[in-house]
Design an enzyme around this catalytic site. Structure first.
Site, mmCIF file in Angstrom:
data_model
loop_
_atom_site.group_PDB
_atom_site.id
_atom_site.type_symbol
_atom_site.label_atom_id
_atom_site.label_comp_id
_atom_site.label_asym_id
_atom_site.label_seq_id
_atom_site.Cartn_x
_atom_site.Cartn_y
_atom_site.Cartn_z
ATOM 1 N N GLU A 31 -17.166 13.036 29.587
ATOM 2 C CA GLU A 31 -16.123 12.721 28.581
ATOM 3 C C GLU A 31 -14.740 12.946 29.208
ATOM 4 O O GLU A 31 -14.574 13.875 30.010
ATOM 5 C CB GLU A 31 -16.315 13.707 27.413
ATOM 6 N N ASN A 43 -11.441 8.691 21.352
ATOM 7 C CA ASN A 43 -12.122 9.331 22.469
ATOM 8 C C ASN A 43 -13.317 8.417 22.782
ATOM 9 O O ASN A 43 -14.281 8.354 22.020
ATOM 10 C CB ASN A 43 -12.569 10.733 22.037
ATOM 11 N N LYS A 57 -15.976 8.024 19.876
ATOM 12 C CA LYS A 57 -16.574 9.286 19.382
ATOM 13 C C LYS A 57 -16.487 9.418 17.859
ATOM 14 O O LYS A 57 -15.412 9.250 17.278
ATOM 15 C CB LYS A 57 -15.870 10.459 20.064
ATOM 16 N N GLU A 77 -8.698 17.895 18.831
ATOM 17 C CA GLU A 77 -9.223 16.514 18.855
ATOM 18 C C GLU A 77 -8.889 15.765 17.574
ATOM 19 O O GLU A 77 -8.643 14.568 17.589
ATOM 20 C CB GLU A 77 -10.739 16.518 19.074
ATOM 21 N N CYS A 82 -20.004 14.263 23.741
ATOM 22 C CA CYS A 82 -19.839 15.710 23.581
ATOM 23 C C CYS A 82 -20.330 16.243 22.243
ATOM 24 O O CYS A 82 -21.517 16.399 22.048
ATOM 25 C CB CYS A 82 -18.392 16.121 23.847
ATOM 26 N N ASN A 131 -17.070 18.124 27.413
ATOM 27 C CA ASN A 131 -16.096 19.147 27.852
ATOM 28 C C ASN A 131 -16.263 20.278 26.853
ATOM 29 O O ASN A 131 -15.738 20.211 25.735
ATOM 30 C CB ASN A 131 -14.649 18.648 27.724
HETATM 31 N N1 CDT Z 1 -15.296 17.976 23.606
HETATM 32 C C1 CDT Z 1 -16.023 18.493 22.615
HETATM 33 O O1 CDT Z 1 -16.447 17.795 21.709
HETATM 34 N N2 CDT Z 1 -16.267 19.825 22.667
HETATM 35 C C2 CDT Z 1 -16.934 20.533 21.635
HETATM 36 C C3 CDT Z 1 -16.362 21.885 21.499
HETATM 37 C C4 CDT Z 1 -16.619 22.434 20.180
HETATM 38 S S1 CDT Z 1 -15.673 23.857 19.869
HETATM 39 C C5 CDT Z 1 -14.346 23.268 18.978
HETATM 40 C C6 CDT Z 1 -18.437 20.640 21.833
HETATM 41 O O2 CDT Z 1 -19.172 20.427 20.872
HETATM 42 O O3 CDT Z 1 -18.891 20.998 22.912
#
Ligand code: CDT
Length: 312
Positions: free
Chosen positions: A47, A110, A127, A146, A172, A197
């Site tokens: 991502e 995204n 996304k 986000e 993600c 990420n």
């Molecule tokens: N990039 C992304 O979606 N990261 C989320 C972090 C969640 S914590 C706010 C994940 O689900 O890994």
């Protein structure tokens, strides 16, 4: 005819705020070269592969925000990536911040794309599940904005006929939601490509151990694979970006739910797996034969209701 796809999971180490698109693309090309040496046919990048994970920064200047988005794809910065992949005959996918003019307005998503071995973009996914928050939150140890920078994607979860199989994408946080895989599973998906990420620290619970966060990552992708009889290729951007650590642990998951390849570092690293799409068949034809066993008359709440409503 064999339906084995040798997949290269191209985990990326950190990208700093100061790193240009050129730096990211050079590293991605080096991973493509490694994938070619290992006879891969498909390479999966993370991502937001072209930039640092910018939603951790609270920005208001539109020019500063727009600097993290691409307005066309490929563009001058990513053209060399497309060219090298075509030269190698490699299909690939990667994620980036997308800014588009559509329906008379400007939108930011995204996004991930799926590119065939001739360099044509054959699939795009925006996304759906945007985690975090939409405005600066002083209670958190760092931000995850986000919901400020992206709109909820308007593509839905689509699968495409690709390389002799059926391939879908998610991004993600989507991987934590069973609905993601099930919508793809209902299209017969045989391989889900996803990048992530994920901060190694929970900004709202400092005591949460990194190994628990890794466990939740594995649990989500392994369950999604097994319950839908599909391969899942789940690839991190990892390591420390401007003092903020991201999880590694990129994996390739078999339709049995077993992990068959796993990254060992938090740096640029290629993991390789021979994914036989026919390995999906047993699960799809037996325990998860949807047509025989699903009971949609009892699933109505899933699409009628978003949050929890407890009994009186
Ligand atoms: N990039 C992304 O979606 N990261 C989320 C972090 C969640 S914590 C706010 C994940 O689900 O890994």
């Amino acid at each position: 005819m064999s339906r084995v796809i040798r997949v290269g999971g191209a985990q990326m180490g950190p990208l700093q705020k100061s790193d240009s698109r050129q730096v990211a693309v050079e590293r991605m090309i080096a991973l493509l070269d490694r994938a070619r040496e290992r006879d891969c046919r498909l390479v999966v990048f993370p991502e937001l592969a072209l930039t640092t994970f910018f939603p951790r920064w609270d920005m208001d200047d539109p020019r500063e925000i727009d600097a993290y988005f691409e307005t066309e794809m490929p563009n001058a910065a990513t053209r060399p990536l497309f060219d090298r992949a075509k030269e190698h005959g490699l299909a690939f996918s990667f994620g980036y911040g997308e800014r588009v003019e559509e329906d008379g307005g400007q939108h930011r998503y995204n996004t991930s794309i799926l590119v065939d071995e001739t360099g044509h973009i054959v699939g795009k996914y925006r996304k759906t599940h945007l985690p975090g928050h939409a405005a600066f939150d002083p209670e958190r140890s760092f931000q995850h904005l986000e919901k400020k920078y992206f709109e909820v994607g308007n593509t839905g979860f689509r699968a495409w006929r690709f390389m002799g199989g059926i391939v879908g994408m998610c991004i993600c946080n989507d991987r934590r939601w069973p609905e993601t895989y099930r919508v793809l599973g209902l299209q017969g998906v045989e391989m889900v490509l996803l990048g992530f990420n994920t901060p190694s620290v929970n900004s709202q619970r400092a005591s949460e151990a990194e190994d628990l966060r890794t466990f939740h990552n594995d649990l989500s992708v392994q369950a999604g694979a097994y319950q839908n009889g599909t391969w899942v290729v789940s690839i991190a951007k990892a390591g420390v970006e401007d003092g903020h650590e991201l999880l590694g642990g990129s994996t390739v998951v078999h339709p049995s739910g077993r992990i068959v390849a796993r990254a060992q570092t938090v740096d640029d690293e290629l993991i390789v797996a021979d994914c036989d799409l026919d390995a999906c068949n047993f699960y799809k034809e037996t325990i998860f034969d949807f047509a025989r066993h699903r009971r949609i008359e009892h699933y109505g709440l899933i699409t009628q209701q978003t949050g929890v409503v407890r009994p009186d």
